[in-house]
Design a protein around this motif. Structure first.
Motif, PDB file in Angstrom:
ATOM      1  N   ALA A 163      29.224  31.253  43.661  1.00 43.82           N
ATOM      2  CA  ALA A 163      28.324  32.226  43.039  1.00 43.82           C
ATOM      3  C   ALA A 163      26.914  31.657  42.927  1.00 43.82           C
ATOM      4  O   ALA A 163      25.922  32.359  43.182  1.00 43.82           O
ATOM      5  CB  ALA A 163      28.852  32.618  41.664  1.00 43.82           C
ATOM      6  N   ALA A 164      26.814  30.383  42.556  1.00 44.06           N
ATOM      7  CA  ALA A 164      25.498  29.757  42.421  1.00 44.06           C
ATOM      8  C   ALA A 164      24.764  29.736  43.747  1.00 44.06           C
ATOM      9  O   ALA A 164      23.552  30.007  43.810  1.00 44.06           O
ATOM     10  CB  ALA A 164      25.655  28.341  41.863  1.00 44.06           C
TER      11      ALA A 164
ATOM     12  N   PRO B 102      32.515  29.508  40.648  1.00 46.61           N
ATOM     13  CA  PRO B 102      31.125  29.390  40.168  1.00 46.61           C
ATOM     14  C   PRO B 102      30.197  28.693  41.151  1.00 46.61           C
ATOM     15  O   PRO B 102      29.017  29.057  41.250  1.00 46.61           O
ATOM     16  CB  PRO B 102      31.266  28.590  38.869  1.00 46.61           C
ATOM     17  CG  PRO B 102      32.593  27.930  38.948  1.00 46.61           C
ATOM     18  CD  PRO B 102      33.464  28.827  39.754  1.00 46.61           C
TER      19      PRO B 102
ATOM     20  N   TYR C 144      35.712  38.185  30.719  1.00 44.02           N
ATOM     21  CA  TYR C 144      35.082  37.178  31.571  1.00 44.02           C
ATOM     22  C   TYR C 144      36.139  36.239  32.126  1.00 44.02           C
ATOM     23  O   TYR C 144      37.307  36.255  31.712  1.00 44.02           O
ATOM     24  CB  TYR C 144      34.031  36.380  30.801  1.00 44.02           C
ATOM     25  CG  TYR C 144      34.414  36.044  29.387  1.00 44.02           C
ATOM     26  CD1 TYR C 144      33.725  36.583  28.317  1.00 44.02           C
ATOM     27  CD2 TYR C 144      35.492  35.203  29.116  1.00 44.02           C
ATOM     28  CE1 TYR C 144      34.078  36.287  27.026  1.00 44.02           C
ATOM     29  CE2 TYR C 144      35.852  34.906  27.824  1.00 44.02           C
ATOM     30  CZ  TYR C 144      35.137  35.450  26.776  1.00 44.02           C
ATOM     31  OH  TYR C 144      35.494  35.159  25.484  1.00 44.02           O
TER      32      TYR C 144
ATOM     33  N   LEU D  10      21.540  30.317  35.914  1.00 43.02           N
ATOM     34  CA  LEU D  10      22.913  30.254  36.425  1.00 43.02           C
ATOM     35  C   LEU D  10      22.988  29.478  37.735  1.00 43.02           C
ATOM     36  O   LEU D  10      23.923  28.690  37.958  1.00 43.02           O
ATOM     37  CB  LEU D  10      23.463  31.663  36.621  1.00 43.02           C
ATOM     38  CG  LEU D  10      23.669  32.467  35.343  1.00 43.02           C
ATOM     39  CD1 LEU D  10      24.195  33.855  35.679  1.00 43.02           C
ATOM     40  CD2 LEU D  10      24.627  31.762  34.396  1.00 43.02           C
TER      41      LEU D  10
ATOM     42  N   THR E  72      28.468  34.174  32.219  1.00 36.31           N
ATOM     43  CA  THR E  72      29.161  34.721  33.394  1.00 36.31           C
ATOM     44  C   THR E  72      29.803  36.074  33.106  1.00 36.31           C
ATOM     45  O   THR E  72      30.207  36.771  34.041  1.00 36.31           O
ATOM     46  CB  THR E  72      30.235  33.749  33.897  1.00 36.31           C
ATOM     47  OG1 THR E  72      31.090  33.392  32.802  1.00 36.31           O
ATOM     48  CG2 THR E  72      29.607  32.494  34.474  1.00 36.31           C
TER      49      THR E  72
ATOM     50  N   LEU F 285      31.752  36.312  41.813  1.00 28.99           N
ATOM     51  CA  LEU F 285      32.512  35.169  41.323  1.00 28.99           C
ATOM     52  C   LEU F 285      33.779  34.896  42.122  1.00 28.99           C
ATOM     53  O   LEU F 285      34.521  33.960  41.803  1.00 28.99           O
ATOM     54  CB  LEU F 285      32.898  35.411  39.860  1.00 28.99           C
ATOM     55  CG  LEU F 285      31.726  35.499  38.867  1.00 28.99           C
ATOM     56  CD1 LEU F 285      32.198  36.052  37.539  1.00 28.99           C
ATOM     57  CD2 LEU F 285      31.075  34.138  38.684  1.00 28.99           C
TER      58      LEU F 285
ATOM     59  N   SER G 194      28.384  24.599  39.750  1.00 26.90           N
ATOM     60  CA  SER G 194      29.804  24.671  39.400  1.00 26.90           C
ATOM     61  C   SER G 194      30.039  24.691  37.897  1.00 26.90           C
ATOM     62  O   SER G 194      31.134  25.052  37.437  1.00 26.90           O
ATOM     63  CB  SER G 194      30.557  23.493  40.022  1.00 26.90           C
ATOM     64  OG  SER G 194      30.508  23.561  41.434  1.00 26.90           O
ATOM     65  N   ASP G 195      29.037  24.297  37.124  1.00 27.11           N
ATOM     66  CA  ASP G 195      29.163  24.312  35.664  1.00 27.11           C
ATOM     67  C   ASP G 195      28.720  25.641  35.055  1.00 27.11           C
ATOM     68  O   ASP G 195      28.548  25.738  33.837  1.00 27.11           O
ATOM     69  CB  ASP G 195      28.341  23.185  35.050  1.00 27.11           C
ATOM     70  CG  ASP G 195      28.896  21.820  35.399  1.00 27.11           C
ATOM     71  OD1 ASP G 195      30.115  21.732  35.660  1.00 27.11           O
ATOM     72  OD2 ASP G 195      28.119  20.854  35.427  1.00 27.11           O
ATOM     73  N   MET G 196      28.560  26.665  35.882  1.00 28.63           N
ATOM     74  CA  MET G 196      28.116  27.961  35.393  1.00 28.63           C
ATOM     75  C   MET G 196      28.937  28.482  34.206  1.00 28.63           C
ATOM     76  O   MET G 196      28.376  29.073  33.275  1.00 28.63           O
ATOM     77  CB  MET G 196      28.136  28.977  36.541  1.00 28.63           C
ATOM     78  CG  MET G 196      27.400  30.262  36.251  1.00 28.63           C
ATOM     79  SD  MET G 196      27.559  31.451  37.600  1.00 28.63           S
ATOM     80  CE  MET G 196      26.702  30.597  38.910  1.00 28.63           C
ATOM     81  N   PRO G 197      30.276  28.273  34.176  1.00 28.43           N
ATOM     82  CA  PRO G 197      31.038  28.782  33.022  1.00 28.43           C
ATOM     83  C   PRO G 197      30.652  28.148  31.690  1.00 28.43           C
ATOM     84  O   PRO G 197      31.028  28.664  30.632  1.00 28.43           O
ATOM     85  CB  PRO G 197      32.491  28.443  33.391  1.00 28.43           C
ATOM     86  CG  PRO G 197      32.505  28.397  34.883  1.00 28.43           C
ATOM     87  CD  PRO G 197      31.175  27.802  35.248  1.00 28.43           C
TER      88      PRO G 197
ATOM     89  N   GLU H 229      36.107  20.222  35.956  1.00 32.21           N
ATOM     90  CA  GLU H 229      35.277  21.213  35.283  1.00 32.21           C
ATOM     91  C   GLU H 229      35.311  21.006  33.768  1.00 32.21           C
ATOM     92  O   GLU H 229      34.286  21.123  33.086  1.00 32.21           O
ATOM     93  CB  GLU H 229      35.750  22.615  35.653  1.00 32.21           C
ATOM     94  CG  GLU H 229      35.564  22.960  37.130  1.00 32.21           C
ATOM     95  CD  GLU H 229      36.215  24.281  37.510  1.00 32.21           C
ATOM     96  OE1 GLU H 229      36.846  24.912  36.630  1.00 32.21           O
ATOM     97  OE2 GLU H 229      36.092  24.690  38.680  1.00 32.21           O
TER      98      GLU H 229
END
Length: 546
Positions: free
Chosen positions: A321-322, A318, A202, A388, A306, A314, A393-396, A116
């Motif tokens: 969540a996506a 992530p 967060y 988002l 996020t 969550l 997986s790169d949402m953060p 990540e």
């Protein structure tokens, strides 16, 4: 005028002499005409008409010499590996940054966390491997001598990173999880971290209880480390969040820094909440608790996308969540259950939000959500959810830029005696991935905005006081010995300012170019910026805690 160190004490000559300038020494004392002599990386004399042999002379007539600025709240640890020359910040006279804030650091890491981190750092222009796992290993990668940095960096370790590396999930830590967090924090502190930061709005940090934070920060007391916190709420429940911060600091008798203590406009904060919060800090200081705060220069600020999302979405990370964001029922539920961060979006004020960083949809970066929604034929909520979902997986890594505060509120906080002055951004550059993701003056003129706008135009505070709050106040706060003052014996971190040029500069506008008005910058006695040109030198150092 007396000379701070006589020419006899430096009779063998000096490396550099700044002559004829006005010195604002960082203490708050009135500006005075003086020369400044540098030798061996230190200031060795300050006085009128120093008659010294100098290997290099710079005529500072008509210019103002100050200590190099020290940012108390920076995220340049995110971008330094892609911008070791610190292009946007060192050109503003910033010579030291306190990094590792808001609980988010890219060490310590698990193997999953390393993947990540690699993707996130790639978005900030770093193309190399994420070979480190521990905090000391990260420090070695950043500061090893074959690469170096233009600026000095002093580090905090992030509480969220500690949680993730210790594989702590949710609000239940357990004895084993707590022991792993304590071990990792000890490891970072022994490597020289100044302390620990938390980000309680967060990421994994939002799950931490007050009890967990009190137990983990007990380690800081043993190392005389500082606790810096992005508190749990800065709107409807600001006072509760401030009380939690103070409870943790009191529990262990900590030095504690309340990060960017401000109130987001039109988000339900009670009338007078900010004044009440600042009064609480003042009361605790009078009672002996070592607490201070810091402030940002603009009504705008960065935030993690996020932060709007609820824990239930969550819970599986992530990526999970996506996937769930593809379900229309989930989206309908979220429209009613994202009211926890930047609450003004629930009042329909999406025009206050710009998509700043979105590696999966870079074509949308720099647009407001009404603009994104119009392009895609959607409303703003669906546009937000689609961004988002695309991040996966790169949402953060998805960051927002928001118009968060009123100008009047910013000015009041900037002038308050309990507040250091920081920017809450990161060093950038005008080319590459960073250029595309930092299209806001915060990154290129944020530090100079304090001088150009708050000092020279709006008269929010005096030049001497602004410089003090950007130099010696920060150095003293974080115990950066020998920095923050123009005084013999101090490290020669110096900025030379052209105040008329700063006054003429529109620091509210993003121009896509570097700031002007700081013709010369020295870091540890070496010129990094000379006549406005970055020399490519990297004399910056790692500044460990005591």
């Amino acid at each position: 005028m007396p000379v701070s160190a006589s020419s006899a004490t430096v009779s063998s000559g000096v490396d550099l002499l700044l002559s004829g300038g006005q010195v604002v020494d960082g203490t708050g004392a009135p500006a005075r005409r003086a020369d400044v002599a540098v030798r061996g990386g230190r200031v060795v004399a300050v006085g009128v008409d120093l008659r010294l042999e100098a290997a290099r002379r710079i005529d500072a007539t008509g210019l103002t010499v100050t200590p190099g600025f020290i940012d108390p709240h920076s995220h340049s640890d995110w971008s330094v590996l892609g911008n070791r020359d610190a292009q946007s910040t060192v050109r503003q006279g910033v010579t030291t940054e306190i990094v590792g804030n808001c609980g988010v650091t890219y060490a310590p890491l698990t193997e999953t966390g390393a993947d990540e981190a690699r993707r996130a750092l790639h978005a900030y222009g770093y193309e190399g491997p994420v070979s480190w796992r521990t905090f000391p290993e990260l420090l070695d990668v950043v500061h090893r001598q074959d690469r170096g940095t233009a600026q000095n960096l002093a580090w905090l370790v992030g509480h969220t990173a500690l949680r993730d590396a210790a594989r702590v999930r949710g609000g239940s830590v357990g004895a084993d999880g707590l022991a792993r967090m304590v071990f990792l924090l000890e490891e970072a502190l022994e490597a020289g971290a100044l302390g620990m930061s938390s980000g309680l709005e967060y990421g994994s940090g939002r799950h931490a209880t007050t009890g967990e934070l009190a137990e983990v920060t007990a380690v800081l007391k043993r190392h005389d480390g500082i606790y810096a916190s992005h508190i749990r709420n800065r709107d409807a429940h600001l006072l509760d969040a401030v009380e939690e911060f103070l409870t943790i600091a009191r529990h262990n008798g900590l030095r504690a820094q309340l990060s960017h203590l401000n109130v987001r406009h039109d988000t339900g904060a009670p009338d007078g909440a900010w004044h009440d919060a600042v009064a609480r800090l003042g009361t605790e200081r009078e009672a002996g608790l070592d607490v201070l705060a810091d402030m940002t220069p603009y009504p705008h600020g960065i935030g993690l996308a996020t932060g709007l999302l609820p824990n239930w979405l969550l819970a599986d990370g992530p990526g999970g969540a996506a996937r769930r964001l593809g379900d229309p029922d989930v989206r309908r539920r979220l429209r009613q259950d994202c009211d926890r961060y930047w609450r003004f979006v629930h009042r329909g004020q999406w025009e206050r939000v710009v998509l700043a960083t979105s590696p999966a949809t870079p074509e949308l970066e720099g647009l407001s959500f009404p603009e994104i929604a119009a392009l895609r034929g959607q409303d703003c909520w669906d546009a937000f959810f689609d961004v988002l979902r695309a991040a996966g997986s790169d949402m953060p890594t998805v960051q927002l830029m928001g118009r968060l505060f009123t100008p009047e509120h910013v000015a009041e906080a900037v002038a308050h005696p309990l507040f250091c002055l920081g920017v809450d951004g990161f060093t950038s550059r005008t080319e590459g991935p960073l250029a595309a993701r930092t299209r806001h003056p915060l990154f290129f003129t944020g530090h100079l905005h304090y001088l150009a706008h708050h000092v020279l135009r709006a008269k929010t505070l005096s030049l001497e006081e602004a410089v003090r709050k950007m130099t010696s106040m920060v150095a003293d706060r974080f115990r950066l010995s020998g920095r923050g003052r123009v005084r013999p014996g101090q490290h020669a971190d110096l900025a030379v300012l052209d105040l008329p040029a700063l006054a003429a500069q529109d620091t509210f506008a993003f121009t896509g170019t570097y700031a002007t008005g700081v013709p010369h910058v020295l870091v540890n006695g070496e010129l990094v910026v000379h006549h406005g040109r970055h020399l490519g030198t990297r004399p910056g150092r790692y500044l460990p805690g005591r």
